[in-house]
Design a protein around this motif. Structure first.
Motif, PDB file in Angstrom:
ATOM      1  N   ALA A   1       0.834  -1.204   0.000  1.00  0.00           N
ATOM      2  CA  ALA A   1       0.000   0.000   0.000  1.00  0.00           C
ATOM      3  C   ALA A   1       0.870   1.256   0.000  1.00  0.00           C
ATOM      4  CB  ALA A   1      -0.916   0.005   1.217  1.00  0.00           C
ATOM      5  N   ASN A   2       2.126   1.117   0.431  1.00  0.00           N
ATOM      6  CA  ASN A   2       3.047   2.252   0.462  1.00  0.00           C
ATOM      7  C   ASN A   2       3.766   2.351  -0.872  1.00  0.00           C
ATOM      8  OD1 ASN A   2       2.370   2.491   3.173  1.00  0.00           O
ATOM      9  ND2 ASN A   2       4.049   1.176   3.809  1.00  0.00           N
ATOM     10  N   ARG A   3       3.491   3.411  -1.603  1.00  0.00           N
ATOM     11  CA  ARG A   3       4.159   3.618  -2.889  1.00  0.00           C
ATOM     12  C   ARG A   3       5.638   3.877  -2.645  1.00  0.00           C
ATOM     13  NH1 ARG A   3       1.897   2.760  -7.702  1.00  0.00           N
ATOM     14  NH2 ARG A   3       3.145   4.428  -8.525  1.00  0.00           N
ATOM     15  N   GLN A   4       6.477   3.267  -3.455  1.00  0.00           N
ATOM     16  CA  GLN A   4       7.913   3.467  -3.335  1.00  0.00           C
ATOM     17  C   GLN A   4       8.348   4.368  -4.476  1.00  0.00           C
ATOM     18  OE1 GLN A   4       9.806  -0.336  -3.166  1.00  0.00           O
ATOM     19  NE2 GLN A   4       8.512  -1.046  -1.503  1.00  0.00           N
ATOM     20  N   LYS A   5       8.706   5.580  -4.113  1.00  0.00           N
ATOM     21  CA  LYS A   5       9.100   6.555  -5.121  1.00  0.00           C
ATOM     22  C   LYS A   5      10.593   6.820  -5.027  1.00  0.00           C
ATOM     23  CE  LYS A   5       4.634   8.845  -4.993  1.00  0.00           C
ATOM     24  NZ  LYS A   5       3.899  10.072  -4.757  1.00  0.00           N
ATOM     25  N   ALA A   6      11.200   6.990  -6.170  1.00  0.00           N
ATOM     26  CA  ALA A   6      12.618   7.345  -6.217  1.00  0.00           C
ATOM     27  C   ALA A   6      12.735   8.866  -6.215  1.00  0.00           C
ATOM     28  CB  ALA A   6      13.261   6.772  -7.471  1.00  0.00           C
ATOM     29  N   SER A   7      13.735   9.342  -5.497  1.00  0.00           N
ATOM     30  CA  SER A   7      13.970  10.782  -5.478  1.00  0.00           C
ATOM     31  C   SER A   7      14.561  11.201  -6.824  1.00  0.00           C
ATOM     32  CB  SER A   7      14.928  11.141  -4.342  1.00  0.00           C
ATOM     33  OG  SER A   7      16.219  10.656  -4.635  1.00  0.00           O
TER      34      SER A   7
ATOM     35  N   ALA B   1      17.320  12.623  -7.362  1.00  0.00           N
ATOM     36  CA  ALA B   1      18.744  12.261  -7.365  1.00  0.00           C
ATOM     37  C   ALA B   1      18.918  10.779  -7.690  1.00  0.00           C
ATOM     38  CB  ALA B   1      19.382  12.586  -6.020  1.00  0.00           C
ATOM     39  N   GLU B   2      18.057   9.933  -7.128  1.00  0.00           N
ATOM     40  CA  GLU B   2      18.139   8.497  -7.404  1.00  0.00           C
ATOM     41  C   GLU B   2      17.818   8.201  -8.870  1.00  0.00           C
ATOM     42  OE1 GLU B   2      16.876   6.537  -3.128  1.00  0.00           O
ATOM     43  OE2 GLU B   2      15.312   7.329  -4.444  1.00  0.00           O
ATOM     44  N   ARG B   3      16.840   8.894  -9.410  1.00  0.00           N
ATOM     45  CA  ARG B   3      16.499   8.706 -10.828  1.00  0.00           C
ATOM     46  C   ARG B   3      17.645   9.149 -11.722  1.00  0.00           C
ATOM     47  NH1 ARG B   3      11.382  10.569  -9.060  1.00  0.00           N
ATOM     48  NH2 ARG B   3      11.806  12.645  -9.867  1.00  0.00           N
ATOM     49  N   ASP B   4      18.294  10.256 -11.369  1.00  0.00           N
ATOM     50  CA  ASP B   4      19.448  10.727 -12.151  1.00  0.00           C
ATOM     51  C   ASP B   4      20.598   9.731 -12.105  1.00  0.00           C
ATOM     52  OD1 ASP B   4      18.136  13.021 -12.902  1.00  0.00           O
ATOM     53  OD2 ASP B   4      19.099  14.294 -11.392  1.00  0.00           O
ATOM     54  N   GLN B   5      20.863   9.163 -10.914  1.00  0.00           N
ATOM     55  CA  GLN B   5      21.936   8.177 -10.790  1.00  0.00           C
ATOM     56  C   GLN B   5      21.629   6.922 -11.602  1.00  0.00           C
ATOM     57  OE1 GLN B   5      22.285   7.594  -6.562  1.00  0.00           O
ATOM     58  NE2 GLN B   5      24.010   9.033  -6.404  1.00  0.00           N
ATOM     59  N   ALA B   6      20.380   6.478 -11.566  1.00  0.00           N
ATOM     60  CA  ALA B   6      19.995   5.281 -12.327  1.00  0.00           C
ATOM     61  C   ALA B   6      20.139   5.540 -13.827  1.00  0.00           C
ATOM     62  CB  ALA B   6      18.565   4.873 -11.987  1.00  0.00           C
ATOM     63  N   MET B   7      19.729   6.711 -14.259  1.00  0.00           N
ATOM     64  CA  MET B   7      19.842   7.055 -15.676  1.00  0.00           C
ATOM     65  C   MET B   7      21.309   7.132 -16.095  1.00  0.00           C
ATOM     66  SD  MET B   7      18.521   7.714 -18.586  1.00  0.00           S
ATOM     67  CE  MET B   7      16.796   7.998 -18.316  1.00  0.00           C
ATOM     68  N   GLN B   8      22.157   7.700 -15.205  1.00  0.00           N
ATOM     69  CA  GLN B   8      23.572   7.809 -15.530  1.00  0.00           C
ATOM     70  C   GLN B   8      24.226   6.431 -15.623  1.00  0.00           C
ATOM     71  OE1 GLN B   8      24.959  10.807 -16.406  1.00  0.00           O
ATOM     72  NE2 GLN B   8      26.496   9.412 -17.187  1.00  0.00           N
ATOM     73  N   ARG B   9      23.857   5.510 -14.700  1.00  0.00           N
ATOM     74  CA  ARG B   9      24.391   4.140 -14.764  1.00  0.00           C
ATOM     75  C   ARG B   9      23.987   3.479 -16.081  1.00  0.00           C
ATOM     76  NH1 ARG B   9      22.837   3.673  -9.341  1.00  0.00           N
ATOM     77  NH2 ARG B   9      20.943   2.614  -9.958  1.00  0.00           N
ATOM     78  N   TRP B  10      22.759   3.690 -16.490  1.00  0.00           N
ATOM     79  CA  TRP B  10      22.271   3.100 -17.742  1.00  0.00           C
ATOM     80  C   TRP B  10      23.044   3.677 -18.936  1.00  0.00           C
ATOM     81  CZ3 TRP B  10      18.641   5.376 -21.447  1.00  0.00           C
ATOM     82  CH2 TRP B  10      18.250   4.478 -22.419  1.00  0.00           C
ATOM     83  N   LEU B  11      23.226   4.990 -18.944  1.00  0.00           N
ATOM     84  CA  LEU B  11      23.964   5.617 -20.044  1.00  0.00           C
ATOM     85  C   LEU B  11      25.423   5.178 -20.049  1.00  0.00           C
ATOM     86  CD1 LEU B  11      22.473   9.221 -19.911  1.00  0.00           C
ATOM     87  CD2 LEU B  11      22.043   7.460 -21.639  1.00  0.00           C
ATOM     88  N   ASP B  12      26.032   5.035 -18.855  1.00  0.00           N
ATOM     89  CA  ASP B  12      27.436   4.605 -18.768  1.00  0.00           C
ATOM     90  C   ASP B  12      27.621   3.177 -19.261  1.00  0.00           C
ATOM     91  OD1 ASP B  12      28.162   7.065 -17.804  1.00  0.00           O
ATOM     92  OD2 ASP B  12      28.266   6.429 -15.692  1.00  0.00           O
ATOM     93  N   SER B  13      26.581   2.364 -19.191  1.00  0.00           N
ATOM     94  CA  SER B  13      26.711   0.968 -19.625  1.00  0.00           C
ATOM     95  C   SER B  13      26.983   0.877 -21.126  1.00  0.00           C
ATOM     96  CB  SER B  13      25.446   0.176 -19.272  1.00  0.00           C
ATOM     97  OG  SER B  13      24.358   0.573 -20.085  1.00  0.00           O
TER      98      SER B  13
END
Length: 92
Positions: free
Chosen positions: A48-54, A56-68
């Motif tokens: 019931a508790n939505r888990q949202k990324a901040s 900053a977390e979304r930016d880090q995830a996107m950067q990891r994906w781009l770095d791959s």
């Protein structure tokens, strides 16, 4: 003529072979796995508790994906190259 008739009969009979396979899980483990996957798809047991990324977390995830994409995919993997396992042994 006989070859054409034989080939036609063979091709016409192919769909019937698929009917011989029983649908559904073939083992208790597969049944349990399919049950868990169905729960995941339906969202029936979702928190019931939505888990949202901040942001900053979304930016880090996107950067990891781009770095791959910076690392080329080798045509062949060297079987001799590798690291070690936590137990200290070699992975070779």
């Amino acid at each position: 003529m006989k070859l054409t008739l034989l080939a036609t009969l063979l091709l016409a009979g192919l769909p019937m072979t698929a009917l011989a396979i029983e649908p559904g899980p073939s083992s208790p483990q597969q049944k349990q796995t399919e049950g868990w996957l169905q729960l995941q798809v339906s969202g029936e047991r979702a928190s019931a508790n939505r888990q949202k990324a901040s942001p900053a977390e979304r930016d880090q995830a996107m950067q990891r994906w781009l770095d791959s994409y910076k690392h080329p995919i080798p045509e062949y993997y060297d079987q001799k190259q590798g690291g070690s396992t936590p137990g200290g042994g070699s992975s070779n």
